[in-house]
Design a protein around this motif. Structure first.
Motif, PDB file in Angstrom:
ATOM      1  N   SER A 123       0.860  -1.340   0.117  1.00 23.18           N
ATOM      2  CA  SER A 123       0.032   0.168  -0.116  1.00 23.18           C
ATOM      3  C   SER A 123       0.871   1.180  -0.122  1.00 23.18           C
ATOM      4  CB  SER A 123      -0.907  -0.116   1.120  1.00 23.18           C
ATOM      5  OG  SER A 123      -1.719  -1.017   1.171  1.00 23.18           O
ATOM      6  N   MET A 124       2.069   1.451   0.619  1.00 21.42           N
ATOM      7  CA  MET A 124       2.924   2.383   0.624  1.00 21.42           C
ATOM      8  C   MET A 124       3.487   2.553  -0.611  1.00 21.42           C
ATOM      9  SD  MET A 124       4.760   2.189   4.360  1.00 21.42           S
ATOM     10  CE  MET A 124       3.838   2.607   5.953  1.00 21.42           C
ATOM     11  N   VAL A 125       3.963   1.657  -1.345  1.00 28.46           N
ATOM     12  CA  VAL A 125       4.352   1.526  -2.476  1.00 28.46           C
ATOM     13  C   VAL A 125       3.419   1.967  -3.622  1.00 28.46           C
ATOM     14  CG1 VAL A 125       5.041   0.224  -4.823  1.00 28.46           C
ATOM     15  CG2 VAL A 125       5.805  -0.428  -2.352  1.00 28.46           C
ATOM     16  N   SER A 126       2.178   1.754  -3.552  1.00 22.68           N
ATOM     17  CA  SER A 126       1.075   2.380  -4.405  1.00 22.68           C
ATOM     18  C   SER A 126       0.775   3.839  -4.164  1.00 22.68           C
ATOM     19  CB  SER A 126      -0.240   1.716  -3.933  1.00 22.68           C
ATOM     20  OG  SER A 126      -1.315   2.186  -4.771  1.00 22.68           O
ATOM     21  N   LEU A 127       1.002   4.194  -2.826  1.00 21.53           N
ATOM     22  CA  LEU A 127       0.793   5.611  -2.102  1.00 21.53           C
ATOM     23  C   LEU A 127       2.014   6.516  -2.979  1.00 21.53           C
ATOM     24  CD1 LEU A 127      -0.413   7.936  -0.537  1.00 21.53           C
ATOM     25  CD2 LEU A 127       0.983   6.991   1.441  1.00 21.53           C
ATOM     26  N   GLY A 128       3.187   5.727  -2.796  1.00 18.75           N
ATOM     27  CA  GLY A 128       4.337   6.597  -3.116  1.00 18.75           C
ATOM     28  C   GLY A 128       4.428   6.842  -4.933  1.00 18.75           C
ATOM     29  N   LEU A 129       3.951   5.632  -5.732  1.00 19.43           N
ATOM     30  CA  LEU A 129       3.754   5.904  -6.874  1.00 19.43           C
ATOM     31  C   LEU A 129       2.771   6.851  -7.348  1.00 19.43           C
ATOM     32  CD1 LEU A 129       4.100   2.068  -8.180  1.00 19.43           C
ATOM     33  CD2 LEU A 129       5.860   3.900  -8.182  1.00 19.43           C
ATOM     34  N   THR A 130       1.534   6.714  -6.749  1.00 23.17           N
ATOM     35  CA  THR A 130       0.594   7.757  -7.186  1.00 23.17           C
ATOM     36  C   THR A 130       0.967   9.245  -6.765  1.00 23.17           C
ATOM     37  OG1 THR A 130      -1.037   6.023  -6.313  1.00 23.17           O
ATOM     38  CG2 THR A 130      -1.789   8.415  -6.479  1.00 23.17           C
ATOM     39  N   GLY A 131       2.020   9.490  -5.584  1.00 23.52           N
ATOM     40  CA  GLY A 131       2.350  10.823  -5.442  1.00 23.52           C
ATOM     41  C   GLY A 131       3.447  11.214  -6.435  1.00 23.52           C
ATOM     42  N   LEU A 132       4.099  10.208  -6.930  1.00 22.66           N
ATOM     43  CA  LEU A 132       4.864  10.613  -8.265  1.00 22.66           C
ATOM     44  C   LEU A 132       3.998  11.083  -9.394  1.00 22.66           C
ATOM     45  CD1 LEU A 132       7.857  10.635  -9.717  1.00 22.66           C
ATOM     46  CD2 LEU A 132       7.273   8.216 -10.308  1.00 22.66           C
ATOM     47  N   ILE A 133       3.158  10.420  -9.728  1.00 20.48           N
ATOM     48  CA  ILE A 133       1.993  10.921 -10.692  1.00 20.48           C
ATOM     49  C   ILE A 133       1.417  12.098 -10.394  1.00 20.48           C
ATOM     50  CG2 ILE A 133      -0.161  10.098 -11.676  1.00 20.48           C
ATOM     51  CD1 ILE A 133       0.829   7.267 -11.429  1.00 20.48           C
ATOM     52  N   PHE A 134       0.900  12.201  -9.294  1.00 23.33           N
ATOM     53  CA  PHE A 134       0.547  13.325  -8.816  1.00 23.33           C
ATOM     54  C   PHE A 134       1.329  14.816  -9.016  1.00 23.33           C
ATOM     55  CE2 PHE A 134      -0.506  16.728  -5.186  1.00 23.33           C
ATOM     56  CZ  PHE A 134      -1.756  17.114  -5.608  1.00 23.33           C
ATOM     57  N   ALA A 135       2.783  14.562  -8.694  1.00 24.79           N
ATOM     58  CA  ALA A 135       3.521  15.435  -8.687  1.00 24.79           C
ATOM     59  C   ALA A 135       3.861  15.951 -10.223  1.00 24.79           C
ATOM     60  CB  ALA A 135       4.944  15.116  -8.303  1.00 24.79           C
ATOM     61  N   ALA A 136       3.818  14.816 -11.236  1.00 27.72           N
ATOM     62  CA  ALA A 136       3.976  15.243 -12.418  1.00 27.72           C
ATOM     63  C   ALA A 136       2.849  15.849 -13.188  1.00 27.72           C
ATOM     64  CB  ALA A 136       4.064  13.819 -13.058  1.00 27.72           C
ATOM     65  N   MET A 137       1.659  15.802 -12.426  1.00 24.34           N
ATOM     66  CA  MET A 137       0.617  16.468 -13.159  1.00 24.34           C
ATOM     67  C   MET A 137       0.570  18.098 -12.703  1.00 24.34           C
ATOM     68  SD  MET A 137      -2.693  13.915 -12.399  1.00 24.34           S
ATOM     69  CE  MET A 137      -2.734  12.392 -13.355  1.00 24.34           C
ATOM     70  N   ILE A 138       1.206  18.106 -11.520  1.00 23.77           N
ATOM     71  CA  ILE A 138       0.946  19.630 -11.095  1.00 23.77           C
ATOM     72  C   ILE A 138       2.083  20.433 -11.479  1.00 23.77           C
ATOM     73  CG2 ILE A 138      -0.415  19.152  -9.070  1.00 23.77           C
ATOM     74  CD1 ILE A 138       2.223  19.071  -7.096  1.00 23.77           C
ATOM     75  N   ILE A 139       3.263  19.586 -12.013  1.00 22.82           N
ATOM     76  CA  ILE A 139       4.487  20.265 -12.423  1.00 22.82           C
ATOM     77  C   ILE A 139       4.627  19.696 -13.852  1.00 22.82           C
ATOM     78  CG2 ILE A 139       7.031  20.696 -12.308  1.00 22.82           C
ATOM     79  CD1 ILE A 139       6.709  19.732  -9.412  1.00 22.82           C
ATOM     80  N   PRO A 140       3.903  20.075 -14.927  1.00 20.15           N
ATOM     81  CA  PRO A 140       3.638  19.454 -16.295  1.00 20.15           C
ATOM     82  C   PRO A 140       4.803  19.643 -17.123  1.00 20.15           C
ATOM     83  CG  PRO A 140       2.314  21.470 -16.124  1.00 20.15           C
ATOM     84  CD  PRO A 140       3.107  21.331 -14.684  1.00 20.15           C
ATOM     85  N   ASN A 141       5.780  20.513 -16.814  1.00 16.55           N
ATOM     86  CA  ASN A 141       6.713  20.837 -17.829  1.00 16.55           C
ATOM     87  C   ASN A 141       8.023  20.202 -17.227  1.00 16.55           C
ATOM     88  OD1 ASN A 141       5.194  22.554 -19.394  1.00 16.55           O
ATOM     89  ND2 ASN A 141       5.483  24.151 -17.730  1.00 16.55           N
ATOM     90  N   GLY A 142       7.917  18.881 -16.971  1.00 22.68           N
ATOM     91  CA  GLY A 142       9.179  18.215 -16.333  1.00 22.68           C
ATOM     92  C   GLY A 142       9.962  17.782 -17.573  1.00 22.68           C
ATOM     93  N   PRO A 143      11.280  17.113 -17.254  1.00 26.88           N
ATOM     94  CA  PRO A 143      12.193  16.715 -18.419  1.00 26.88           C
ATOM     95  C   PRO A 143      11.318  15.400 -19.026  1.00 26.88           C
ATOM     96  CG  PRO A 143      12.997  15.991 -16.136  1.00 26.88           C
ATOM     97  CD  PRO A 143      11.839  17.015 -16.088  1.00 26.88           C
ATOM     98  N   GLN A 144      11.892  15.212 -20.469  1.00 34.05           N
ATOM     99  CA  GLN A 144      11.539  14.048 -21.277  1.00 34.05           C
ATOM    100  C   GLN A 144      12.422  13.491 -21.908  1.00 34.05           C
ATOM    101  OE1 GLN A 144       8.322  15.349 -23.781  1.00 34.05           O
ATOM    102  NE2 GLN A 144       7.340  16.919 -22.563  1.00 34.05           N
ATOM    103  N   ILE A 145      12.332  12.213 -22.179  1.00 27.39           N
ATOM    104  CA  ILE A 145      13.266  11.502 -23.010  1.00 27.39           C
ATOM    105  C   ILE A 145      12.373  11.008 -24.107  1.00 27.39           C
ATOM    106  CG2 ILE A 145      14.710   9.396 -22.822  1.00 27.39           C
ATOM    107  CD1 ILE A 145      15.132   9.862 -19.938  1.00 27.39           C
ATOM    108  N   PHE A 146      12.732  11.257 -25.281  1.00 26.28           N
ATOM    109  CA  PHE A 146      12.209  11.022 -26.510  1.00 26.28           C
ATOM    110  C   PHE A 146      10.629  11.274 -26.424  1.00 26.28           C
ATOM    111  CE2 PHE A 146      15.952   7.842 -26.311  1.00 26.28           C
ATOM    112  CZ  PHE A 146      16.645   8.305 -27.278  1.00 26.28           C
TER     113      PHE A 146
END
Length: 333
Positions: free
Chosen positions: A106-129
């Motif tokens: 459950s903590m893994v699920s929480l951490g991965l969801t947090g990563l996704i949430f951060a990517a949404m509120i910071i939309p201009n993150g780095p990209q590879i290809f």
């Protein structure tokens, strides 16, 4: 007509997903695919195939909001499933008698969801290809955490799991290995068709009703693709196998998040999490809140394993927060 297509596709998807899970169970037990890790990935992939096909089709029809909303909404709905059944079967107090491993997953699920949430509120993150860096991190952390979870299991846990499999063999004994292989392939192909129909019908519903694609993906389509988990959890609870019930939901939620990395690769117009509606971040936040409540509840009842009239309160809170999330997303649609 589009509503009828959506309903029929949902019903057929549920039936196929249940059969797919049964065939995957047979394959994991009767082949040399090897180990709990592969078996877990196979079974989790089988039950998550509706989410995969619907999200992939959403990318094809150029509706990333449905693609992302379907995944996050499914995880939200899955936690609702646990809460509802925990309230209905509150006399069993299933959260007081489950293994510590569920807290870790459950903590893994929480951490991965947090990563996704951060990517949404910071939309201009780095990209590879053209793929967001968070997708690569998602894959890395997913497989890394799966390795840690499986290697950290105790001998007793593995023995209990084996015993549980032996007890449930009568459900799959009548299915031959050849039948399971053919059935798995056919069910996978059919579920791709029905999952695609769900997405296309959902896309039409969104346009015809004026509802946002995020709402349709997060609740209508996500609810339909998560119905197989309802059946699985209900059967597990009736068999008093609470670890199976919890593990199925938490494991599916983690695997579902991996789908976001896959559809990010398919989406060629940039980082998919950076292009979806900001409403999707509310769904991700709601998933995180529900995860926190779930983890806190398990930890509390492990420390206070006793009869209590307030046992169902955390699950009721979880249901209420789901309802609030539904209202907020609907209001913004």
């Amino acid at each position: 007509m589009v509503y009828l297509i959506f309903l029929l596709a949902a019903i057929i998807t549920v039936v196929l997903a249940v059969r797919l899970s049964t065939y995957a169970d047979v394959l994991s037990k009767r082949t040399s695919l090897g180990g709990m890790m592969v078996g877990t990935i196979l079974l989790a992939g089988a039950t998550s195939l509706p989410e995969l096909t619907t999200s992939a089709t959403a990318i094809y029809v150029n509706n990333p909001n449905i693609a992302v909303g379907n995944v996050l909404g499914s995880n939200l709905f899955n936690l609702l499933i646990l809460a509802v059944f925990d309230v209905i079967y509150r006399k069993n107090k299933m959260l007081t008698s489950i293994e510590n491993d569920h807290v870790i997953t459950s903590m893994v699920s929480l951490g991965l969801t947090g990563l996704i949430f951060a990517a949404m509120i910071i939309p201009n993150g780095p990209q590879i290809f053209g793929v967001g860096i968070e997708s690569f991190l998602l894959i890395f952390f997913y497989f890394g955490s799966m390795k840690i979870i499986t290697s950290g299991q105790s001998e007793v846990t593995n023995a209990e799991a084996a015993a549980s499999i032996n007890e449930s063999d009568h459900h799959t004994r009548a299915i031959s290995l050849k039948h399971a292989k053919i059935g798995f392939v056919i069910s996978s192909l059919l579920i791709f068709v029905t999952g695609s129909a769900l997405t296309i019908a959902g896309d039409h519903i969104a346009h015809s009703t004026g509802l946002s694609s995020t709402f349709v993906g997060s609740f209508l389509i996500a609810g339909a693709t998560s119905l197989p988990e309802v059946v699985t959890v209900l059967v597990a609870i009736q068999l008093l196998n609470f670890n199976l019930a919890i593990g199925n939901i938490v494991g599916s939620n983690i695997f579902n998040l991996l789908i976001l990395a896959f559809i990010d690769v398919l989406y060629r117009e940039g980082n998919i999490l950076g292009t979806v509606s900001s409403v999707s971040s509310i769904t991700a936040l709601a998933v995180m809140v529900l995860n926190i409540i779930f983890i806190a509840t398990i930890l509390y009842w492990q420390a206070h394993n006793q009869n209590s009239k307030v046992y169902a309160v955390p699950s009721i809170m979880l249901i209420i927060i789901y309802g609030i999330s539904f209202y907020i997303i609907f209001s913004l649609s």
